[in-house]
Design a protein around this motif. Structure first.
Motif, PDB file in Angstrom:
ATOM      1  N   GLY A 107       0.680  -1.197  -0.002  1.00 40.98           N
ATOM      2  CA  GLY A 107      -0.057  -0.061   0.005  1.00 40.98           C
ATOM      3  C   GLY A 107       0.969   1.245   0.029  1.00 40.98           C
ATOM      4  O   GLY A 107       0.178   2.430  -0.017  1.00 40.98           O
ATOM      5  N   ILE A 108       2.170   1.244   0.058  1.00 45.57           N
ATOM      6  CA  ILE A 108       3.076   2.373   0.135  1.00 45.57           C
ATOM      7  C   ILE A 108       2.728   3.085  -1.524  1.00 45.57           C
ATOM      8  O   ILE A 108       2.956   4.385  -1.123  1.00 45.57           O
ATOM      9  N   THR A 109       2.884   2.416  -2.270  1.00 44.97           N
ATOM     10  CA  THR A 109       2.689   3.182  -3.797  1.00 44.97           C
ATOM     11  C   THR A 109       1.222   3.725  -3.595  1.00 44.97           C
ATOM     12  O   THR A 109       1.145   4.885  -4.121  1.00 44.97           O
ATOM     13  N   LEU A 136       5.639  12.592   1.182  1.00 45.68           N
ATOM     14  CA  LEU A 136       5.071  12.566   2.722  1.00 45.68           C
ATOM     15  C   LEU A 136       4.288  11.488   2.663  1.00 45.68           C
ATOM     16  O   LEU A 136       4.075  10.772   3.852  1.00 45.68           O
ATOM     17  N   ALA A 137       3.252  11.330   1.843  1.00 48.77           N
ATOM     18  CA  ALA A 137       2.186  10.288   1.834  1.00 48.77           C
ATOM     19  C   ALA A 137       2.798   9.081   2.176  1.00 48.77           C
ATOM     20  O   ALA A 137       2.241   8.051   2.723  1.00 48.77           O
ATOM     21  N   GLY A 138       3.831   8.624   1.171  1.00 48.08           N
ATOM     22  CA  GLY A 138       4.569   7.428   1.217  1.00 48.08           C
ATOM     23  C   GLY A 138       5.173   7.087   2.692  1.00 48.08           C
ATOM     24  O   GLY A 138       5.035   5.920   3.148  1.00 48.08           O
ATOM     25  N   LEU A 139       5.816   8.085   3.360  1.00 49.83           N
ATOM     26  CA  LEU A 139       6.208   7.966   4.614  1.00 49.83           C
ATOM     27  C   LEU A 139       5.397   7.630   5.529  1.00 49.83           C
ATOM     28  O   LEU A 139       5.459   7.038   6.653  1.00 49.83           O
ATOM     29  N   LEU A 144       2.138   4.278   9.252  1.00 52.09           N
ATOM     30  CA  LEU A 144       0.789   3.578   9.604  1.00 52.09           C
ATOM     31  C   LEU A 144       0.785   2.216   9.497  1.00 52.09           C
ATOM     32  O   LEU A 144       0.369   1.313  10.500  1.00 52.09           O
ATOM     33  N   LEU A 145       1.445   1.723   8.661  1.00 47.81           N
ATOM     34  CA  LEU A 145       1.514   0.217   8.448  1.00 47.81           C
ATOM     35  C   LEU A 145       2.364  -0.500   9.533  1.00 47.81           C
ATOM     36  O   LEU A 145       1.841  -1.583  10.197  1.00 47.81           O
ATOM     37  N   MET A 257      12.664   6.931  -2.994  1.00 42.94           N
ATOM     38  CA  MET A 257      12.973   6.723  -4.516  1.00 42.94           C
ATOM     39  C   MET A 257      11.420   6.504  -4.974  1.00 42.94           C
ATOM     40  O   MET A 257      11.142   6.894  -6.071  1.00 42.94           O
ATOM     41  N   ILE A 258      10.798   5.525  -4.351  1.00 44.36           N
ATOM     42  CA  ILE A 258       9.659   4.764  -4.723  1.00 44.36           C
ATOM     43  C   ILE A 258       8.388   5.902  -4.930  1.00 44.36           C
ATOM     44  O   ILE A 258       7.749   6.018  -5.824  1.00 44.36           O
ATOM     45  N   ALA A 259       8.371   7.016  -4.016  1.00 43.31           N
ATOM     46  CA  ALA A 259       7.484   8.056  -3.872  1.00 43.31           C
ATOM     47  C   ALA A 259       7.497   8.944  -5.003  1.00 43.31           C
ATOM     48  O   ALA A 259       6.937   9.495  -5.654  1.00 43.31           O
ATOM     49  N   VAL A 260       9.044   9.446  -5.334  1.00 41.71           N
ATOM     50  CA  VAL A 260       9.170  10.384  -6.225  1.00 41.71           C
ATOM     51  C   VAL A 260       9.059   9.718  -7.549  1.00 41.71           C
ATOM     52  O   VAL A 260       8.538  10.476  -8.682  1.00 41.71           O
ATOM     53  N   ALA A 261       9.385   8.499  -7.710  1.00 41.95           N
ATOM     54  CA  ALA A 261       9.309   7.734  -8.945  1.00 41.95           C
ATOM     55  C   ALA A 261       7.708   7.573  -9.319  1.00 41.95           C
ATOM     56  O   ALA A 261       7.504   7.886 -10.376  1.00 41.95           O
ATOM     57  N   THR A 262       6.923   7.347  -8.284  1.00 39.57           N
ATOM     58  CA  THR A 262       5.451   7.475  -8.536  1.00 39.57           C
ATOM     59  C   THR A 262       4.918   8.694  -8.852  1.00 39.57           C
ATOM     60  O   THR A 262       3.969   8.579  -9.678  1.00 39.57           O
ATOM     61  N   ALA A 263       5.411   9.775  -8.027  1.00 32.40           N
ATOM     62  CA  ALA A 263       4.877  11.133  -8.772  1.00 32.40           C
ATOM     63  C   ALA A 263       5.181  11.427 -10.017  1.00 32.40           C
ATOM     64  O   ALA A 263       4.622  12.277 -10.972  1.00 32.40           O
ATOM     65  N   THR A 264       6.380  10.855 -10.672  1.00 30.64           N
ATOM     66  CA  THR A 264       6.845  11.292 -11.833  1.00 30.64           C
ATOM     67  C   THR A 264       5.930  10.654 -13.145  1.00 30.64           C
ATOM     68  O   THR A 264       5.714  10.984 -14.112  1.00 30.64           O
TER      69      THR A 264
END
Length: 343
Positions: A107-109, A136-139, A144-145, A257-264
């Motif tokens: 659920g991180i992505t 921030l949402a990824g963190l 929460l997880l 990394m995965i949050a910025v990649a997802t945003a891109t």
């Protein structure tokens, strides 16, 4: 007898090292070849000489626009996003000792996606705000997880089940945001959610490139402690690893990394899920799969994008192709783990 044993151990170590170097080199060559194909293929096919001249700064009518404005940003987005997804997925799977423990399934992505979709369809913010909100949402999702997974003790099986439930809940939030959004925002949101390299622009890529270049060396340096974490908490601690600090550093680097990649590029489905197991099979035991998994991620994204562009009459986003590849493997893993009693 002792000398024979030592010689066998040294021989096995050299064989594993040669295999690691060979596999990593082959993956790097394939990645470079796919990068070249991304620049070469299109509505107009340009020769290698023309591509090199454009990349070195020469202005050629038609070719400069096609290569510099359309193909190069698309290729770079796929290259760095694929590496980020593959590397991050491998870190989570290794650290938590489970192939299901990756940012897509946990659920991180999706947490990053909720923030991005909220910024796109509700707040109508700039790309910079979308990037910050996604990170921030990824963190926040990871935090929460973690707390939802703890009762009297920490359980990997519980973590995965909570992550799957959290992913479903956040997916429902995305569906609600799309339902209440304005009609002219829906197309942009769906394009983003499908995971696509379409419309990639050079001015959007620096945050992704910088994040990957900064976080990757940190994770590579933690490759040995990461491998020891795979042995378990007690074994890693007895070998001198500060497990909490190591986990925090690995999680922060991977999630950023995965949050910025997802945003891109949007949440390109199952790349983080598939890259680690494929890299592990290729490399074998004894060496960190972090870099090979990143390269497998690059290959999956670029190859899927080329397939989506040119293999069918209708062009499909890269996330659709990777989703077709990853969904059957997810079902297979769930069935296998259920039979083994891992849940």
């Amino acid at each position: 007898m002792m000398n024979n044993t030592i010689n066998m151990i040294m021989l096995g170590r050299r064989q594993r090292r040669r295999r690691y170097v060979l596999v990593t080199s082959i993956l790097a060559v394939i990645s470079c070849a796919l990068c070249g194909l991304m620049l070469y293929l299109g509505n107009t096919i340009y020769s290698l000489d023309v591509i090199i001249r454009v990349l070195t700064g020469e202005k050629i009518k038609g070719a400069t626009f096609a290569i510099e404005t359309i193909r190069l940003p698309r290729m770079l987005a796929g290259l760095f996003a694929g590496f980020a997804f593959g590397l991050s997925g491998s870190v989570f799977q290794t650290m938590l000792r489970n192939p299901l423990a990756n940012p897509n399934v946990l659920g991180i992505t999706t947490g990053s996606s909720v923030a991005a979709i909220f910024c796109i369809v509700i707040l109508h913010t700039s790309e910079a705000v979308v990037f910050v909100a996604s990170v921030l949402a990824g963190l926040a999702t990871v935090t929460l997880l973690y707390f939802l997974s703890i009762r009297k003790s920490f359980s990997l099986g519980r973590l995965i089940l909570v992550g799957i439930g959290l992913d479903a809940m956040l997916g429902a939030v995305i569906s609600y945001l799309l339902r209440i959004s304005a009609e002219y925002d829906i197309a942009k949101a769906y394009r983003w959610l499908s995971g696509s390299l379409n419309g990639s622009q050079m001015d959007e890529l620096p945050p992704l490139i910088i994040t990957v270049l900064v976080c990757t060396p940190v994770i590579i340096l933690l490759g040995k402690p990461l491998g020891l974490l795979e042995l378990g908490e007690q074994a890693a601690t007895s070998l001198g690893i500060h497990t909490n600090r190591t986990r925090i550093a690995l999680i922060l680097g991977s999630v950023c990394m995965i949050a910025v990649a997802t945003a891109t590029t949007g949440p390109i489905a199952f790349v983080a899920f598939l890259a680690g197991p494929i890299a592990s099979r290729l490399v074998g035991i004894g060496y960190s799969t972090v870099v090979p998994a990143g390269l497998v991620g690059v290959i999956l994204v670029l190859a899927a994008d080329l397939i989506g562009q040119f293999a069918f009459e209708t062009r499909f986003p890269v996330g659709v192709i990777t989703g077709i590849l990853g969904a059957p493997y997810l079902i297979y893993l769930l069935i296998r783990m259920n039979r083994k009693g891992d849940f």
